[in-house]
Design an enzyme around this catalytic site. Structure first.
Site, PDB file in Angstrom:
ATOM      1  N   GLN A 152     -30.807  -0.378   7.861  1.00 15.41           N
ATOM      2  CA  GLN A 152     -29.951   0.396   6.963  1.00 15.41           C
ATOM      3  C   GLN A 152     -30.384   0.163   5.518  1.00 15.41           C
ATOM      4  O   GLN A 152     -30.999  -0.850   5.193  1.00 15.41           O
ATOM      5  CB  GLN A 152     -28.486  -0.003   7.143  1.00 15.41           C
ATOM      6  N   VAL A 170     -25.060  -4.186   4.131  1.00 15.78           N
ATOM      7  CA  VAL A 170     -25.171  -3.321   5.304  1.00 15.78           C
ATOM      8  C   VAL A 170     -25.291  -4.233   6.508  1.00 15.78           C
ATOM      9  O   VAL A 170     -25.658  -5.405   6.385  1.00 15.78           O
ATOM     10  CB  VAL A 170     -26.376  -2.348   5.216  1.00 15.78           C
ATOM     11  N   SER A 171     -24.999  -3.700   7.691  1.00 21.04           N
ATOM     12  CA  SER A 171     -24.925  -4.542   8.888  1.00 21.04           C
ATOM     13  C   SER A 171     -26.266  -4.814   9.552  1.00 21.04           C
ATOM     14  O   SER A 171     -26.441  -5.848  10.186  1.00 21.04           O
ATOM     15  CB  SER A 171     -23.997  -3.897   9.916  1.00 21.04           C
ATOM     16  N   THR A 172     -27.209  -3.885   9.434  1.00 14.78           N
ATOM     17  CA  THR A 172     -28.477  -4.062  10.143  1.00 14.78           C
ATOM     18  C   THR A 172     -29.654  -3.908   9.190  1.00 14.78           C
ATOM     19  O   THR A 172     -29.545  -3.263   8.140  1.00 14.78           O
ATOM     20  CB  THR A 172     -28.633  -3.039  11.289  1.00 14.78           C
TER      21      THR A 172
END
Length: 184
Positions: A14, A9-11
């Site tokens: 999340q 996931v990017s952040t």
């Protein structure tokens, strides 16, 4: 012949749980997960660990190709490396299986669309910043260089290198500040 899973996931806020559950269902014996941007593979330690560790006959499984890479270049580099090692790539939510010609073609198309999406997002961000600047809302980063202090130290005969050291800033910042004062 092992089946490895990779979730991303990017952040940090999340959740990886849905991807991890799908990878377990797909038969992955080892799952590596991380919370990092997918723009490049450079800083993704978990992915790089998998890429180093996998051997001929292994499979790498992701839920979607955009979890693996967000640019065509990175995706192609990863796929090329996997192919050299004799590792196949599969996705649980997309018809990707690099052991077949159709799977390879579909993978390439998805890579193009993932990069297109990233570029669109970047363009929208730049448009938003430009609009905010025109309204006077976006001012950029606040300056952290004290121009008055630089001028005071310089008037005492202290050189730019020593000023930079005393103020914990770059020497170029000192020269820039002095140049701005001289031109105004």
């Amino acid at each position: 012949m092992a089946i490895y899973g990779y979730a991303r996931v990017s952040t940090i806020d999340q959740d990886l749980a849905i991807q991890e559950a799908a990878l377990k269902t797909a038969g992955c014996t080892v799952i590596r997960a991380e919370k990092k941007s997918g723009s490049t593979k450079q800083d993704r330690k978990e992915l790089n660990t998998l890429l180093e560790f996998m051997r001929d006959g292994d499979s790498l499984v992701v839920t979607r190709v955009d979890r693996l890479a967000r640019s065509v270049g990175d995706l192609q580099d990863i796929v090329r490396l996997l192919k050299q090692k004799g590792v196949t790539l599969k996705a649980t939510e997309q018809p990707i299986d690099t052991s077949s010609a159709a799977g390879k073609a579909f993978l390439d198309m998805l890579g193009v669309f993932a990069e297109f999406e990233t570029n669109l997002r970047r363009e929208r961000q730049m448009e938003g910043i430009a609009a905010a600047k025109s309204r006077g809302v976006y001012k950029g980063r606040k300056p952290h260089v004290d121009v008055a202090e630089i001028c005071r130290l310089r008037s005492e005969g202290i050189g730019p290198t020593d000023i930079a050291k005393r103020l914990s800033i770059g020497r170029a910042s000192v020269y820039r500040a002095l140049r701005e004062v001289a031109s105004s």
